[in-house]
Design a protein around this motif. Structure first.
Motif, PDB file in Angstrom:
ATOM      1  N   GLU A  17       0.842  -1.202   0.000  1.00 40.86           N
ATOM      2  CA  GLU A  17       0.000   0.000   0.000  1.00 40.86           C
ATOM      3  C   GLU A  17       0.878   1.253   0.000  1.00 40.86           C
ATOM      4  OE1 GLU A  17      -4.334  -0.749   1.890  1.00 40.86           O
ATOM      5  OE2 GLU A  17      -2.741  -0.435   3.368  1.00 40.86           O
ATOM      6  N   THR A  18       0.199   2.396  -0.079  1.00 36.19           N
ATOM      7  CA  THR A  18       0.914   3.670  -0.013  1.00 36.19           C
ATOM      8  C   THR A  18       0.514   4.402   1.269  1.00 36.19           C
ATOM      9  OG1 THR A  18      -0.805   4.852  -1.220  1.00 36.19           O
ATOM     10  CG2 THR A  18       0.964   3.870  -2.520  1.00 36.19           C
ATOM     11  N   THR A  20       0.941   8.467   3.233  1.00 40.27           N
ATOM     12  CA  THR A  20       1.372   9.862   3.177  1.00 40.27           C
ATOM     13  C   THR A  20       1.435  10.419   4.575  1.00 40.27           C
ATOM     14  OG1 THR A  20       0.414  10.220   0.978  1.00 40.27           O
ATOM     15  CG2 THR A  20       0.853  12.170   2.323  1.00 40.27           C
ATOM     16  N   ARG A  63      11.389   4.339  -3.298  1.00 41.98           N
ATOM     17  CA  ARG A  63       9.930   4.208  -3.185  1.00 41.98           C
ATOM     18  C   ARG A  63       9.316   5.385  -2.424  1.00 41.98           C
ATOM     19  NH1 ARG A  63       8.880   0.862   0.337  1.00 41.98           N
ATOM     20  NH2 ARG A  63      10.953   0.410   1.136  1.00 41.98           N
ATOM     21  N   ASN A  77       5.729  10.821   1.009  1.00 40.77           N
ATOM     22  CA  ASN A  77       4.925   9.815   0.338  1.00 40.77           C
ATOM     23  C   ASN A  77       5.704   8.513   0.228  1.00 40.77           C
ATOM     24  OD1 ASN A  77       2.549  11.535  -0.532  1.00 40.77           O
ATOM     25  ND2 ASN A  77       4.245  12.669  -1.423  1.00 40.77           N
ATOM     26  N   SER A  79       5.464   4.550  -1.086  1.00 46.88           N
ATOM     27  CA  SER A  79       4.710   3.604  -1.915  1.00 46.88           C
ATOM     28  C   SER A  79       5.300   2.198  -1.787  1.00 46.88           C
ATOM     29  CB  SER A  79       4.728   4.056  -3.376  1.00 46.88           C
ATOM     30  OG  SER A  79       6.057   4.061  -3.866  1.00 46.88           O
ATOM     31  N   SER A  80       4.502   1.233  -2.244  1.00 44.49           N
ATOM     32  CA  SER A  80       4.928  -0.183  -2.212  1.00 44.49           C
ATOM     33  C   SER A  80       5.516  -0.533  -0.859  1.00 44.49           C
ATOM     34  CB  SER A  80       5.956  -0.459  -3.318  1.00 44.49           C
ATOM     35  OG  SER A  80       5.425  -0.144  -4.581  1.00 44.49           O
TER      36      SER A  80
END
Lengths: 113, 114
Positions: A17-18, A20, A63, A77, A79-80
């Motif tokens: 998932e990501t 923030t 990432r 941010n 990600s992955s």
């Protein structure tokens, strides 16, 4: 006195998932730093911004990305997400031209499951 | 490259006893040195800092530290420890307080026994 505000304080995400993370520096501070502190580890510098431009880069994975906005708040941010990204993420701010030390926020605890 | 060594991972002292936490740094120029304290699950609170001038610096909560250039050290001291001082202590060095990153030591966990 106003301090560095980080949100959220806690975050649980699944692998891949990501996420923030947000950081609101002390008013009038123009420099923001991001650090990652793994379990039982010392804080490791990730990246910093001065006047909305990246000023230094540390051990930040590809990432991850970050930016500083016109109101000087910053977002990290991610990600992955991987299990190894589980850590306490700190933001700190300082006022570059006034020679102040960095003031740290309370951190965001990210847990990846 | 800058580096910070805190040789003691854990230290246990009795309440009321004196405390010294060791910190050695490696840096080519005049360092900017800091001590931070972190309670479990909490943020980093600055105890004191050294930029220049008097090598003995006073901080909050009764802590002080002495910069010794010849020994590349910046040891943290407190004459009488309180139970509320139990926490993890990090020494850090910065190339400059002008927007540069901090390099932290591995930390020293302080336990206080009553």
């Amino acid at each position: 006195a106003a301090g560095v505000i980080q949100s959220p304080r806690h975050l649980i995400k699944e692998k891949r998932e990501t996420a923030t993370l947000k950081c609101y520096p002390i008013p009038r501070h123009d420099t923001v730093y991001w650090y990652q502190q793994g379990p039982g580890q010392d804080p490791q510098f990730l990246i910093s911004f001065y006047e909305k431009m990246q000023s230094d880069k540390g051990s930040i994975p590809d990432r991850f990305s970050a930016q500083q906005f016109s109101d000087y708040h910053s977002e990290l941010n991610m990600s992955s997400l991987e299990l190894g990204d589980s850590a306490l993420y700190f933001c700190a701010s300082s006022l570059y031209r006034m020679n102040t030390e960095a003031f740290f926020g309370q951190g965001t605890r990210l847990t990846v499951v | 490259a800058q580096s910070v060594t805190q040789p003691d991972i854990h230290i246990t002292v009795s309440e009321g006893a004196s405390l010294e936490l060791r910190c050695n740094y490696s840096y080519g120029a005049t360092p900017y040195l800091f001590w931070y304290v972190q309670s479990p699950g909490q943020g980093l609170q600055l105890l004191l800092k050294y930029f220049s001038g008097d090598t003995l610096v006073q901080g909050i909560k009764g802590f002080e530290a002495e910069f010794k250039r010849s020994q590349s050290s910046f040891n943290l001291r407190k004459p009488s420890v309180h139970w509320s001082d139990a926490a993890e202590y990090f020494c850090a060095v910065g190339a400059s307080v002008y927007g540069n990153k901090l390099v932290f030591g591995a930390g020293t966990i302080l336990r206080v026994k009553s």
